[in-house]
Design an enzyme around this catalytic site. Structure first.
Site, PDB file in Angstrom:
ATOM      1  N   GLU A 177       1.372  -1.301   0.163  1.00 59.56           N
ATOM      2  CA  GLU A 177       0.167  -0.240  -0.003  1.00 59.56           C
ATOM      3  C   GLU A 177       0.649   1.503   0.278  1.00 59.56           C
ATOM      4  O   GLU A 177       1.444   1.701   0.757  1.00 59.56           O
ATOM      5  CB  GLU A 177      -0.854   0.044   1.586  1.00 59.56           C
ATOM      6  CG  GLU A 177      -1.602   1.481   1.060  1.00 59.56           C
ATOM      7  CD  GLU A 177      -2.746   1.903   2.589  1.00 59.56           C
ATOM      8  OE1 GLU A 177      -2.401   0.779   3.104  1.00 59.56           O
ATOM      9  OE2 GLU A 177      -3.319   2.253   2.349  1.00 59.56           O
ATOM     10  N   LYS A 219      -2.793  -2.470  -2.988  1.00 64.78           N
ATOM     11  CA  LYS A 219      -3.487  -1.696  -2.187  1.00 64.78           C
ATOM     12  C   LYS A 219      -2.916   0.396  -2.416  1.00 64.78           C
ATOM     13  O   LYS A 219      -2.582   0.426  -2.451  1.00 64.78           O
ATOM     14  CB  LYS A 219      -3.496  -1.456  -1.049  1.00 64.78           C
ATOM     15  CG  LYS A 219      -5.065  -0.388  -0.044  1.00 64.78           C
ATOM     16  CD  LYS A 219      -5.106  -1.313   1.652  1.00 64.78           C
ATOM     17  CE  LYS A 219      -5.962  -0.257   2.106  1.00 64.78           C
ATOM     18  NZ  LYS A 219      -6.482  -0.547   3.142  1.00 64.78           N
TER      19      LYS A 219
HETATM   20  P1  13P Z   1      -8.818   4.507   5.131  1.00 61.68           P
HETATM   21  O1  13P Z   1      -9.734   3.373   4.371  1.00 61.68           O
HETATM   22  O2  13P Z   1      -9.447   5.250   6.460  1.00 61.68           O
HETATM   23  O3  13P Z   1      -7.800   4.749   4.699  1.00 61.68           O
HETATM   24  O4  13P Z   1      -7.871   3.018   6.029  1.00 61.68           O
HETATM   25  C1  13P Z   1      -7.422   2.298   4.567  1.00 61.68           C
HETATM   26  C2  13P Z   1      -6.044   1.620   5.308  1.00 61.68           C
HETATM   27  O5  13P Z   1      -6.558   0.519   6.291  1.00 61.68           O
HETATM   28  C3  13P Z   1      -5.286   2.355   5.373  1.00 61.68           C
HETATM   29  O6  13P Z   1      -4.100   2.113   4.896  1.00 61.68           O
END
Ligand code: 13P
Length: 336
Positions: A177, A219
């Site tokens: 991510e 992600k």
């Molecule tokens: P949000 O959807 O609140 O941005 O969180 C997702 C997430 O896991 C961020 O690391």
């Protein structure tokens, strides 16, 4: 663990019409969410809220995986069933966040690098033993006057790739991510450029560390104008810009891409995902891995009366799960 097993887990996470719920907030971050709705940040309250979410009846119809904080992976429901078992019973794969957060990048004011590689092999081994089958690591890229620097992008990509390789070695599917933050007054074009360069750097680093793309999930953040930008974008513009950026930087062999919500409203997060999926076919399934856009409405209701409002909070949560599941199919009806 063979690549076939990892690929199978990755495919299950992005099965048609299913997505991931992220409830891996650190105790400090969950404390901030609690504070906003007047709930004290105690271990009991954190466990109780996690139980409300994880025992929502019917959640497994829309949710393939749940990303947990280590604290939650070690906790149990009030009846003494471990949360990992609760999830397995609902047909939901347990996952774990394994980074230890962002830290200032020395020499680069305002930029951060995500840490957590020391001892990671052992922590992954233990997480697998506790039932986790996938993991998450979040890097943060901030758009500013002179940021991000190439050094920040490289340092974060390198850490993500080292993490991903260790995950696969230990039998867990890595979710990588690299979040490009919405904070700031930058326009959508700047977000596009930064997201593209970040993703290119990430996939180069993953390739260099011999990470198997077939057993990896991205992600991603959506391509959006900054939250303080005077010119906000229409839903279709966000969908088209995000798709073009992903097509330009993400290998087609990846089993799937899930999005974070990143501070978008619940409705925007769902509408943007739905709009992208209405433009199918794409090389990969596009689904969700929302934290706030899944939980915040339900948390608000629960906070008003933690003892009495669990059922109502679960109903709202299930509504968000259903809406996002339909958006993952490009069939959202505007409800939820
Ligand atoms: P949000 O959807 O609140 O941005 O969180 C997702 C997430 O896991 C961020 O690391």
């Amino acid at each position: 663990m063979s690549i076939e097993d990892l690929a199978q887990t990755a495919q299950a996470l992005v099965a048609a019409g299913k997505g991931i719920i992220a409830l891996d907030e650190s105790p400090a971050t969950l404390g901030k969410r609690f504070e906003a709705v007047g709930v004290a940040n105690s271990g009991d309250n954190r466990r109780a809220w996690r139980e409300v979410v994880l025992t929502t009846p019917g959640l497994g119809e829309y949710i393939s995986g749940a990303i947990l904080h280590e604290e939650t992976l070690r906790q149990s429901s009030a009846d003494g069933v471990s949360f990992a078992q609760v999830l397995a019973g609902a047909g939901i794969l347990p996952g774990i966040k394994v980074d230890t957060g962002t830290h200032p990048l020395a020499g680069f004011p305002g930029e951060t690098v995500t840490e957590g590689l020391d001892g990671l092999r052992g922590r992954l081994k233990e997480a697998y033993r506790l039932g986790a089958r996938f993991a998450k690591w979040r890097a943060v890229i901030r758009i500013g006057e002179d940021t991000p620097s190439g050094t920040c992008i490289d340092a974060n990509a390198h850490a993500l790739a080292r993490y991903a390789a260790l995950c696969q070695e230990q039998g867990l599917v890595p979710i990588v991510e690299p979040e490009v933050l919405m904070d700031g007054d930058h326009d959508i074009e700047s977000c596009y450029e930064v997201t593209e360069i970040t993703l290119r750097g990430l996939f180069d680093a993953l390739y260099n560390q011999q990470v198997m793309f077939e057993g990896t999930i991205l992600k991603a953040s959506m391509v959006l104008p900054g939250s303080d930008c005077a010119e906000q974008a229409e839903v279709d513009e966000v969908a088209e810009a995000t798709l073009m950026c992903l097509r330009s930087a993400v290998p087609a062999i990846l089993p799937g891409i899930v999005f974070l919500s990143g501070g978008q409203s619940d409705e925007d997060a769902t509408a943007h995902l739905d709009a992208m999926n209405r433009l199918r076919p794409h090389p990969w399934p596009l689904s969700f891995s929302y934290g706030r856009a899944m939980q915040q409405a339900a948390l608000k209701v629960w906070a008003g009366n933690p003892a009495g409002q669990a059922g109502k909070a679960q109903e709202i949560l299930l509504g968000r799960a259903r809406a996002n599941s339909l958006a993952a199919l490009g069939e959202w009806d505007g409800q939820g």
